[in-house]
Design a protein around this motif. Structure first.
Motif, PDB file in Angstrom:
ATOM      1  N   UNK A 283       0.840  -1.198   0.000  1.00  0.00           N
ATOM      2  CA  UNK A 283       0.000   0.000   0.000  1.00  0.00           C
ATOM      3  C   UNK A 283       0.879   1.252   0.000  1.00  0.00           C
ATOM      4  N   UNK A 284       0.687   2.128  -0.976  1.00  0.00           N
ATOM      5  CA  UNK A 284       1.507   3.330  -1.048  1.00  0.00           C
ATOM      6  C   UNK A 284       1.226   4.238   0.151  1.00  0.00           C
ATOM      7  N   UNK A 285       2.317   4.732   0.744  1.00  0.00           N
ATOM      8  CA  UNK A 285       2.285   5.609   1.926  1.00  0.00           C
ATOM      9  C   UNK A 285       1.749   4.913   3.161  1.00  0.00           C
ATOM     10  N   UNK A 286       1.595   3.603   3.125  1.00  0.00           N
ATOM     11  CA  UNK A 286       1.050   2.890   4.274  1.00  0.00           C
ATOM     12  C   UNK A 286       2.027   2.836   5.439  1.00  0.00           C
ATOM     13  N   UNK A 287       1.498   2.922   6.648  1.00  0.00           N
ATOM     14  CA  UNK A 287       2.342   2.879   7.842  1.00  0.00           C
ATOM     15  C   UNK A 287       3.088   1.549   7.942  1.00  0.00           C
ATOM     16  N   UNK A 288       2.459   0.461   7.509  1.00  0.00           N
ATOM     17  CA  UNK A 288       3.098  -0.850   7.585  1.00  0.00           C
ATOM     18  C   UNK A 288       3.728  -1.302   6.287  1.00  0.00           C
ATOM     19  N   UNK A 289       3.841  -0.417   5.307  1.00  0.00           N
ATOM     20  CA  UNK A 289       4.338  -0.813   3.990  1.00  0.00           C
ATOM     21  C   UNK A 289       5.843  -1.029   3.961  1.00  0.00           C
ATOM     22  N   UNK A 290       6.278  -1.921   3.074  1.00  0.00           N
ATOM     23  CA  UNK A 290       7.704  -2.178   2.853  1.00  0.00           C
ATOM     24  C   UNK A 290       7.865  -2.870   1.512  1.00  0.00           C
ATOM     25  N   UNK A 291       8.911  -2.535   0.750  1.00  0.00           N
ATOM     26  CA  UNK A 291       9.111  -3.178  -0.553  1.00  0.00           C
ATOM     27  C   UNK A 291       9.572  -4.621  -0.435  1.00  0.00           C
ATOM     28  N   UNK A 292      10.067  -4.994   0.752  1.00  0.00           N
ATOM     29  CA  UNK A 292      10.415  -6.382   1.054  1.00  0.00           C
ATOM     30  C   UNK A 292      10.297  -6.568   2.553  1.00  0.00           C
ATOM     31  N   UNK A 293      10.209  -7.822   3.008  1.00  0.00           N
ATOM     32  CA  UNK A 293      10.012  -8.028   4.437  1.00  0.00           C
ATOM     33  C   UNK A 293      11.345  -7.919   5.175  1.00  0.00           C
ATOM     34  N   UNK A 294      11.342  -8.195   6.463  1.00  0.00           N
ATOM     35  CA  UNK A 294      12.514  -7.968   7.302  1.00  0.00           C
ATOM     36  C   UNK A 294      13.707  -8.838   6.922  1.00  0.00           C
ATOM     37  N   UNK A 295      13.484  -9.842   6.065  1.00  0.00           N
ATOM     38  CA  UNK A 295      14.577 -10.697   5.603  1.00  0.00           C
ATOM     39  C   UNK A 295      14.935 -10.443   4.139  1.00  0.00           C
ATOM     40  N   UNK A 296      14.220  -9.519   3.489  1.00  0.00           N
ATOM     41  CA  UNK A 296      14.473  -9.237   2.073  1.00  0.00           C
ATOM     42  C   UNK A 296      13.563  -9.990   1.122  1.00  0.00           C
ATOM     43  N   UNK A 297      12.623 -10.774   1.661  1.00  0.00           N
ATOM     44  CA  UNK A 297      11.706 -11.544   0.816  1.00  0.00           C
ATOM     45  C   UNK A 297      10.730 -10.597   0.129  1.00  0.00           C
ATOM     46  N   UNK A 298      10.455 -10.837  -1.141  1.00  0.00           N
ATOM     47  CA  UNK A 298       9.544  -9.968  -1.883  1.00  0.00           C
ATOM     48  C   UNK A 298       8.148 -10.029  -1.278  1.00  0.00           C
ATOM     49  N   UNK A 299       7.550  -8.865  -1.119  1.00  0.00           N
ATOM     50  CA  UNK A 299       6.222  -8.787  -0.521  1.00  0.00           C
ATOM     51  C   UNK A 299       5.143  -8.849  -1.589  1.00  0.00           C
ATOM     52  N   UNK A 300       3.956  -9.193  -1.158  1.00  0.00           N
ATOM     53  CA  UNK A 300       2.780  -9.151  -2.023  1.00  0.00           C
ATOM     54  C   UNK A 300       1.550  -8.970  -1.148  1.00  0.00           C
ATOM     55  N   UNK A 301       0.537  -8.325  -1.685  1.00  0.00           N
ATOM     56  CA  UNK A 301      -0.718  -8.181  -0.963  1.00  0.00           C
ATOM     57  C   UNK A 301      -1.474  -9.510  -1.018  1.00  0.00           C
ATOM     58  N   UNK A 302      -1.915  -9.991   0.141  1.00  0.00           N
ATOM     59  CA  UNK A 302      -2.583 -11.291   0.178  1.00  0.00           C
ATOM     60  C   UNK A 302      -3.861 -11.235   1.018  1.00  0.00           C
ATOM     61  N   UNK A 303      -4.706 -12.220   0.825  1.00  0.00           N
ATOM     62  CA  UNK A 303      -5.899 -12.397   1.665  1.00  0.00           C
ATOM     63  C   UNK A 303      -5.547 -13.278   2.854  1.00  0.00           C
ATOM     64  N   UNK A 304      -5.867 -12.805   4.038  1.00  0.00           N
ATOM     65  CA  UNK A 304      -5.758 -13.637   5.237  1.00  0.00           C
ATOM     66  C   UNK A 304      -7.082 -14.373   5.448  1.00  0.00           C
ATOM     67  N   UNK A 305      -8.169 -13.616   5.314  1.00  0.00           N
ATOM     68  CA  UNK A 305      -9.514 -14.198   5.364  1.00  0.00           C
ATOM     69  C   UNK A 305     -10.239 -13.834   4.076  1.00  0.00           C
ATOM     70  N   UNK A 306     -10.766 -14.839   3.376  1.00  0.00           N
ATOM     71  CA  UNK A 306     -11.512 -14.601   2.136  1.00  0.00           C
ATOM     72  C   UNK A 306     -12.882 -15.246   2.247  1.00  0.00           C
TER      73      UNK A 306
END
Length: 434
Positions: A283-306
């Motif tokens: 999410x652009x400008x999101x407080x929790x946003x990051x281009x990769x996670x804390x280990x460098x793994x590529x992030x993606x937007x996902x469903x936790x509950x669908x």
């Protein structure tokens, strides 16, 4: 940053000489400035600059970590020699090690996380004073615990032996106010805050102050009530804490350890069918946003509950291996969003005969293994579809598994935090009072 870059490359260029399988260098730099006003004058200024570096050494399914906050007078080979000796004495961990090269982010997407706005101490103080002044304009406010305006900038860098080398910077702005209403034995306090990666996305200082004052004043002359069962509405900022408890149990680490009531619930219906929860690290400008996670793994937007079904865990490298699942780049809640419902909050309240609107929760008694949930709460009584009087010193209790199944969201969602929720209604909860 030149020293950090050179140091990281020295580590990578020499680690094989020390009989090390893989190596990872993670650095973070932080600058922060916080200004607080009280009694409409400056109370204190806090300024800090921090640097941290962590070097993870991997050898034969073993891991050792060396940390430091200063690399000015040290040599990369000294760290490697020390790490090589340390890792030999570590226990074997079959899930240890860096991820496969394909799992790391190959492109660092610009998520607009760095605000170029430069604010002086005076500018921050002026905003804090505006917030405090707005609180004191409310005639029911007799004092304040002040207003605070803060800014910080963090720069993160990861370089490892799998070929990953990237960094990004992220800014964080916040403003908060705490108001005190009433006097003697009839005193109440409450707060309001706003946080964003960009200063222009914050609530206006005057708005933060006036909302804090309004909240504190509304709690005057609160009453205690007898124990009962009733319908409970959690306003958005309180509802977030329920989602936070859910997320801790949806963590792959908790699942792998067997310390979550959500064990063996993946692909099961655990909410109502119309409920959707997404994690949005991109999410652009999101407080929790990051281009990769804390280990460098590529992030993606996902469903936790669908559609009410539990679709994904929060997975880091280790928990993904333990559970034999693919890494999803979502190791923690990142701009988590519970989608809004169909009804406005006013309509929901009108349909409640006997209820409780929770505006603040205190303490925590939560058993993640069986879901038992109990918290102190304050808020307002709802009678025959109307908010009547403030309530204090009660405890609400239930089981999180049942709470999730019965959760009904309103349509007042605002995305302004790392965990975002509309107001939610949970029917038939236990309230312990007099």
């Amino acid at each position: 940053m030149k020293k950090v870059y050179d140091f990281g490359n020295d580590i990578l260029n020499n680690y094989k000489s020390f009989n090390i399988d893989d190596v990872e260098v993670i650095t973070s730099e932080n600058i922060s400035l916080s200004v607080k006003s009280r009694q409409q004058k400056l109370e204190n200024i806090e300024r800090s600059e921090n640097f941290n570096i962590g070097i993870n050494i991997y050898k034969d399914k073993k891991k050792a970590t060396i940390s430091s906050n200063n690399i000015d007078s040290t040599d990369a080979k000294e760290y490697l020699e020390k790490g090589s000796a340390m890792v030999k004495s570590m226990p074997i961990d079959e899930y240890s090690g860096l991820a496969d090269k394909k799992d790391y982010a190959s492109e660092i997407e610009d998520l607009e996380l760095e605000d170029s706005t430069q604010l002086s101490e005076k500018q921050l103080l002026d905003q804090a004073l505006l917030a405090e002044d707005a609180m004191l304009k409310n005639k029911k406010i007799t004092n304040t615990e002040g207003a605070t305006r803060s800014f910080s900038k963090n720069t993160y860098n990861i370089i490892n032996s799998k070929g990953f080398n990237a960094k990004y910077s992220k800014t964080f702005h916040s403003i908060s106010s705490i108001a005190i209403a009433g006097s003697d034995t009839n005193m109440q306090r409450d707060y309001e805050y706003s946080a964003a990666t960009h200063a222009s996305d914050l609530l206006l200082a005057e708005k933060v102050g006036s909302l804090a004052a309004k909240r504190a004043a509304s709690r005057l002359n609160s009453k205690k009530i007898k124990s009962c069962t009733l319908d409970v509405i959690f306003e958005p900022r309180v509802a977030k804490s329920i989602l936070s408890s859910f997320c801790s149990c949806a963590s792959g680490t908790s699942i792998a350890r067997g310390t979550s009531f959500l064990n063996n619930q993946l692909n099961s219906l655990i909410f109502k069918k119309n409920i959707n929860i997404t994690n949005n690290p991109k999410l652009k400008r999101g407080i929790g946003s990051a281009p990769y996670d804390s280990s460098g793994i590529k992030t993606e937007n996902i469903s936790i509950i669908q559609d009410g079904i539990f679709k994904n865990y929060f997975l880091n490298i280790r928990s993904a291996r333990q559970l034999r699942m693919a890494i999803n780049g979502n190791s923690s809640p990142s701009n988590l969003i519970l989608n809004k419902g169909d009804q406005d909050i006013e309509t929901i309240i009108k349909n409640i005969k006997n209820g409780f609107l929770v505006t603040e929760m205190l303490g925590m008694s939560f058993n993640p293994i069986n879901g038992d949930y109990s918290r102190g709460a304050t808020g307002f009584k709802i009678e025959n579809g109307e908010i009547t009087y403030p309530i204090s010193e009660v405890t609400i209790a239930g089981n999180l598994s049942e709470m999730l199944k019965n959760l009904i969201p309103a349509n007042d969602l605002k995305i302004n935090d790392n965990i975002n929720s509309p107001s939610i209604l949970i029917e038939g909860m236990t309230l312990a009072g007099l």
